[in-house]
Scaffold this motif. Structure first.
Motif, PDB file in Angstrom:
ATOM      1  N   GLU A 100       0.889  -1.514  -0.017  1.00  0.00           N
ATOM      2  CA  GLU A 100      -0.307   0.095   0.455  1.00  0.00           C
ATOM      3  C   GLU A 100       0.803   1.564   0.378  1.00  0.00           C
ATOM      4  O   GLU A 100       0.045   2.005  -0.671  1.00  0.00           O
ATOM      5  N   HIS A 101       2.516   1.216   0.929  1.00  0.00           N
ATOM      6  CA  HIS A 101       3.267   2.295   0.609  1.00  0.00           C
ATOM      7  C   HIS A 101       3.577   2.491  -0.675  1.00  0.00           C
ATOM      8  O   HIS A 101       4.490   3.547  -0.961  1.00  0.00           O
ATOM      9  N   ASP A 102       4.864   1.382  -0.443  1.00  0.00           N
ATOM     10  CA  ASP A 102       5.312   1.186  -2.007  1.00  0.00           C
ATOM     11  C   ASP A 102       5.716  -0.478  -2.429  1.00  0.00           C
ATOM     12  O   ASP A 102       6.229  -1.516  -1.524  1.00  0.00           O
ATOM     13  N   THR A 111       9.131  -0.922   8.822  1.00  0.00           N
ATOM     14  CA  THR A 111       7.959  -0.695   9.673  1.00  0.00           C
ATOM     15  C   THR A 111       6.470   0.350   9.010  1.00  0.00           C
ATOM     16  O   THR A 111       6.927   1.005   8.068  1.00  0.00           O
ATOM     17  N   TYR A 112       5.959  -0.060   8.913  1.00  0.00           N
ATOM     18  CA  TYR A 112       4.846   0.900   8.447  1.00  0.00           C
ATOM     19  C   TYR A 112       3.204   0.256   9.090  1.00  0.00           C
ATOM     20  O   TYR A 112       2.697  -0.799   9.331  1.00  0.00           O
ATOM     21  N   VAL A 113       2.759   1.731   9.495  1.00  0.00           N
ATOM     22  CA  VAL A 113       1.303   1.526   9.303  1.00  0.00           C
ATOM     23  C   VAL A 113       0.392   1.779   8.873  1.00  0.00           C
ATOM     24  O   VAL A 113       0.393   2.427   7.135  1.00  0.00           O
ATOM     25  N   GLU A 114      -0.848   0.897   8.482  1.00  0.00           N
ATOM     26  CA  GLU A 114      -1.458   0.680   6.888  1.00  0.00           C
ATOM     27  C   GLU A 114      -2.631   2.467   7.081  1.00  0.00           C
ATOM     28  O   GLU A 114      -2.574   3.013   8.114  1.00  0.00           O
ATOM     29  N   ILE A 144      -0.303   4.421  17.201  1.00  0.00           N
ATOM     30  CA  ILE A 144      -0.444   2.915  16.420  1.00  0.00           C
ATOM     31  C   ILE A 144       0.848   2.797  16.205  1.00  0.00           C
ATOM     32  O   ILE A 144       1.694   2.022  17.152  1.00  0.00           O
ATOM     33  N   GLY A 145       1.916   3.660  15.212  1.00  0.00           N
ATOM     34  CA  GLY A 145       2.820   3.529  14.969  1.00  0.00           C
ATOM     35  C   GLY A 145       4.090   3.625  16.779  1.00  0.00           C
ATOM     36  O   GLY A 145       4.851   2.636  16.720  1.00  0.00           O
ATOM     37  N   ARG A 146       3.966   4.515  17.116  1.00  0.00           N
ATOM     38  CA  ARG A 146       4.442   4.046  18.676  1.00  0.00           C
ATOM     39  C   ARG A 146       3.977   3.034  19.485  1.00  0.00           C
ATOM     40  O   ARG A 146       5.268   2.987  20.233  1.00  0.00           O
ATOM     41  N   TYR A 147       3.009   3.139  19.217  1.00  0.00           N
ATOM     42  CA  TYR A 147       3.003   1.653  20.296  1.00  0.00           C
ATOM     43  C   TYR A 147       4.020  -0.143  19.978  1.00  0.00           C
ATOM     44  O   TYR A 147       4.123   0.015  21.263  1.00  0.00           O
ATOM     45  N   TYR A 198      11.389  11.223  15.931  1.00  0.00           N
ATOM     46  CA  TYR A 198      11.562  12.463  16.359  1.00  0.00           C
ATOM     47  C   TYR A 198      11.050  12.165  17.515  1.00  0.00           C
ATOM     48  O   TYR A 198      11.597  12.548  18.737  1.00  0.00           O
ATOM     49  N   ASP A 199       9.434  12.315  16.644  1.00  0.00           N
ATOM     50  CA  ASP A 199       8.314  11.958  18.202  1.00  0.00           C
ATOM     51  C   ASP A 199       9.235  10.522  19.152  1.00  0.00           C
ATOM     52  O   ASP A 199       9.065  10.487  20.241  1.00  0.00           O
ATOM     53  N   LEU A 200       9.118   9.326  18.559  1.00  0.00           N
ATOM     54  CA  LEU A 200      10.240   8.069  19.444  1.00  0.00           C
ATOM     55  C   LEU A 200      11.299   8.686  19.963  1.00  0.00           C
ATOM     56  O   LEU A 200      11.893   8.299  21.046  1.00  0.00           O
TER      57      LEU A 200
HETATM   58  C1  LIG Z   1       6.258   6.435  10.053  1.00  0.00           C
HETATM   59  C2  LIG Z   1       4.905   5.742  10.029  1.00  0.00           C
HETATM   60  C3  LIG Z   1       4.967   4.727  11.016  1.00  0.00           C
HETATM   61  C4  LIG Z   1       4.136   6.312  11.681  1.00  0.00           C
HETATM   62  O1  LIG Z   1       2.944   5.443  11.783  1.00  0.00           O
HETATM   63  P1  LIG Z   1       1.754   6.485  12.796  1.00  0.00           P
HETATM   64  O2  LIG Z   1       1.077   5.280  13.091  1.00  0.00           O
HETATM   65  O3  LIG Z   1       0.679   7.001  11.431  1.00  0.00           O
HETATM   66  O4  LIG Z   1       2.225   7.378  13.946  1.00  0.00           O
HETATM   67  P2  LIG Z   1       1.802   7.645  15.323  1.00  0.00           P
HETATM   68  O5  LIG Z   1       0.389   7.966  15.470  1.00  0.00           O
HETATM   69  O6  LIG Z   1       2.906   6.479  16.395  1.00  0.00           O
HETATM   70  O7  LIG Z   1       2.594   9.263  15.361  1.00  0.00           O
HETATM   71  C5  LIG Z   1       3.692   9.701  16.410  1.00  0.00           C
HETATM   72  C6  LIG Z   1       4.014  11.083  15.929  1.00  0.00           C
HETATM   73  O8  LIG Z   1       4.837  10.985  15.539  1.00  0.00           O
HETATM   74  C7  LIG Z   1       4.755  11.984  14.603  1.00  0.00           C
HETATM   75  N1  LIG Z   1       3.775  11.672  12.823  1.00  0.00           N
HETATM   76  C8  LIG Z   1       3.397  10.493  13.039  1.00  0.00           C
HETATM   77  N2  LIG Z   1       3.050  10.794  11.378  1.00  0.00           N
HETATM   78  C9  LIG Z   1       3.272  11.889  10.898  1.00  0.00           C
HETATM   79  C10 LIG Z   1       3.183  12.800   9.089  1.00  0.00           C
HETATM   80  N3  LIG Z   1       2.760  12.127   8.725  1.00  0.00           N
HETATM   81  N4  LIG Z   1       3.710  13.910   9.644  1.00  0.00           N
HETATM   82  C11 LIG Z   1       3.602  14.150  11.060  1.00  0.00           C
HETATM   83  N5  LIG Z   1       4.821  13.406  12.457  1.00  0.00           N
HETATM   84  C12 LIG Z   1       3.733  12.783  12.137  1.00  0.00           C
HETATM   85  C13 LIG Z   1       4.067  12.387  15.371  1.00  0.00           C
HETATM   86  O9  LIG Z   1       4.869  13.905  16.358  1.00  0.00           O
HETATM   87  C14 LIG Z   1       2.711  11.914  15.993  1.00  0.00           C
HETATM   88  O10 LIG Z   1       2.914  12.164  17.614  1.00  0.00           O
HETATM   89  P3  LIG Z   1       0.292  12.908  17.153  1.00  0.00           P
HETATM   90  O11 LIG Z   1       0.014  12.279  16.321  1.00  0.00           O
HETATM   91  O12 LIG Z   1       1.136  13.528  18.496  1.00  0.00           O
HETATM   92  O13 LIG Z   1       1.139  14.888  16.159  1.00  0.00           O
HETATM   93  C15 LIG Z   1       3.229   5.711   9.253  1.00  0.00           C
HETATM   94  O14 LIG Z   1       3.551   7.346   8.894  1.00  0.00           O
HETATM   95  C16 LIG Z   1       3.933   5.010   7.518  1.00  0.00           C
HETATM   96  O15 LIG Z   1       3.626   3.920   8.134  1.00  0.00           O
HETATM   97  N6  LIG Z   1       4.481   5.797   6.587  1.00  0.00           N
HETATM   98  C17 LIG Z   1       5.026   4.973   5.918  1.00  0.00           C
HETATM   99  C18 LIG Z   1       6.101   4.495   5.955  1.00  0.00           C
HETATM  100  C19 LIG Z   1       7.009   4.252   6.645  1.00  0.00           C
HETATM  101  O16 LIG Z   1       8.255   5.693   6.211  1.00  0.00           O
HETATM  102  N7  LIG Z   1       7.947   3.941   7.238  1.00  0.00           N
HETATM  103  C20 LIG Z   1       9.499   4.422   7.652  1.00  0.00           C
HETATM  104  C21 LIG Z   1      10.585   3.835   6.521  1.00  0.00           C
HETATM  105  S1  LIG Z   1      12.175   3.975   6.534  1.00  0.00           S
END
Ligand SMILES: CC(C)(COP(=O)(O)OP(=O)(O)OC[C@H]1O[C@@H](n2cnc3c(N)ncnc32)[C@H](O)[C@@H]1OP(=O)(O)O)[C@@H](O)C(=O)NCCC(=O)NCCS
Length: 284
Positions: free
Chosen positions: A41-43, A91-94, A102-105, A145-147
Motif C-alpha cells: 500500500e506504501h511501496d 516499519t509500516y502502519v496501514e 499505532i506506530g508509536r505503540y 523524532y517523536d520516538l
Molecule cells: C511512519 C509511520 C510508521 C508512523 O505511523 P503512525 O501510526 O501514523 O504514527 P503515530 O500515530 O504513532 O505518530 C506518532 C507521532 O509521530 C509523528 N508523526 C507521525 N506521522 C506524522 C506525519 N505524517 N507528519 C508529521 N508528524 C508525524 C507525530 O509526532 C505523531 O504524534 P501526534 O500524532 O501526537 O502528533 C507511518 O506514517 C507509515 O507507515 N509511513 C509509511 C512508511 C514509512 O515511511 N516507514 C518508514 C520507512 S523508512
C-alpha cells in the motif's frame, strides 16, 4: 539468538488487567500475505524486498493488532559487528490507521523487548527521496523524532546522486558518559564491498592490523590498489566506516587520498567508540 526473548504483549485497560483490543505480537508465517499487502500500500518495491527477507526469517518482526486485524508491522535486526545494538527494519502502519498512535505503540513495544534482550541502542536509516516535490520520508522522520531518535549522520549522494542517507540514533539505555578510549591499535583495509542499498557506492572493508601477519604489507599501497579498483569498477563513491579507536593511521591515509569525514555514529562499537564515516565522491 536475542529475539527469542520476545513475547506477546497486551495493553491494559484502565481498571487493571483485562487486555484491550490493541496489542503487539511476534509476526507469524500466516501474517506474511497481509503484511506484504500492507507494505505494498506504501511501496511496491519495498514489499518485494520485504517478501524476500520474510522468506529467510521472521525473527525480530512484530505486528500490531487492532480489533482483530493487523494494522502495522515493525522489526529489528541485530548488528553483526556488535553484540548490543540493532537496526530498525520494516516499519509500516496501514494508511487508514495512521496518526492514531499505532506506530508509536508498536515501536515502543519493540524497544521494550530489545531492552530486555540487552540491546542498548537502535539505529534507524532512511532517505530523502523526493516525489512530486515532496520528501516521501518526511512523516517517517517526524515519527522517529517523536520516538526520541536524533539525527546522527547524513551521507549525501548515498542512495543515488542527490539522494542522501540519514541515520538516526535512539538510546535504549541511558548512555554512560565514557571518555573515548586512546587510539591504541590500527586497522588495514582489506577489500571492497557494495554499500548497502546504494546505487554504485562501495565501501572499503577492514580488519584489525596484526603486527605478526601484516608487517610485510604496505597499508598505503593496499589503499591505492583498492581505490584504483573502485574507480575501474566505476564506483560513484567510496566510503569507509571505521571504528574510532583503530582509526589513527587509516585516517592519515584516507586524508591523503582526498576523503572527508562526513559524520559519525556515537557509541556504535561500544560506549565511547564511534563509527566514523569517511567518503570520497569519484568522477565516474
Ligand atoms: C511512519 C509511520 C510508521 C508512523 O505511523 P503512525 O501510526 O501514523 O504514527 P503515530 O500515530 O504513532 O505518530 C506518532 C507521532 O509521530 C509523528 N508523526 C507521525 N506521522 C506524522 C506525519 N505524517 N507528519 C508529521 N508528524 C508525524 C507525530 O509526532 C505523531 O504524534 P501526534 O500524532 O501526537 O502528533 C507511518 O506514517 C507509515 O507507515 N509511513 C509509511 C512508511 C514509512 O515511511 N516507514 C518508514 C520507512 S523508512
Amino acid at each position: 539468538m536475542i529475539f527469542s526473548l520476545f513475547k506477546k504483549k497486551h495493553d491494559q485497560n484502565e481498571e487493571g488487567d483485562a487486555p484491550s483490543q490493541r496489542f503487539v505480537r511476534p509476526m507469524e508465517p500466516a501474517d506474511i500475505t497481509h503484511v506484504l499487502e500492507l507494505i505494498e500500500e506504501h511501496d511496491e518495491d519495498d514489499a518485494n524486498e520485504a517478501g524476500a527477507c520474510f522468506d529467510d526469517t521472521l525473527q525480530g518482526m512484530f505486528v500490531a493488532i487492532d480489533d482483530g486485524k493487523i494494522v502495522g508491522v515493525t522489526g529489528a535486526d541485530a548488528e553483526p559487528e556488535t553484540s548490543d545494538i540493532a537496526w530498525l527494519s520494516w516499519t509500516y502502519v496501514e494508511k487508514s490507521s495512521q496518526r492514531q498512535g499505532i506506530g508509536r505503540y508498536l515501536v515502543n513495544g519493540l524497544i521494550g523487548e530489545l531492552k530486555n534482550a540487552g540491546i542498548r541502542k537502535v539505529f534507524i536509516s532512511t532517505g530523502d527521496y523526493v516525489e512530486d516535490g515532496e520528501d516521501i520520508y518526511a512523516a517517517a522522520k517526524a515519527f522517529y523524532y517523536d520516538l526520541g531518535a536524533r539525527l546522527e549522520m547524513k551521507i549525501d549522494d548515498y542512495y543515488a546522486k542527490g539522494e542522501a542517507r540519514y541515520i538516526y540514533g535512539l538510546d535504549i539505555e541511558e548512555p554512560v558518559n565514557v571518555e573515548p578510549p586512546a587510539q591504541s591499535g590500527n586497522l588495514i583495509f582489506d577489500g571492497l564491498e557494495e554499500a548497502d542499498e546504494s546505487a554504485d557506492g562501495v565501501l572499503l572493508s577492514w580488519r584489525e592490523y596484526n603486527p605478526q601477519e601484516d608487517s610485510a604489507m604496505d597499508p598505503a599501497q593496499k589503499l591505492t590498489e583498492y581505490l584504483d579498483q573502485a574507480r575501474l569498477e566505476k564506483a560513484r563513491f567510496i566510503g569507509a566506516a571505521i571504528p574510532f579507536d583503530l582509526s589513527e593511521g587509516a585516517i592519515k591515509g584516507l586524508k591523503k587520498k582526498g576523503f572527508v569525514q562526513v559524520g559519525e555514529l556515537k557509541d556504535y562499537y561500544a560506549p565511547g567508540i564511534a563509527q566514523l564515516f569517511w567518503q570520497i565522491i569519484t568522477d565516474k
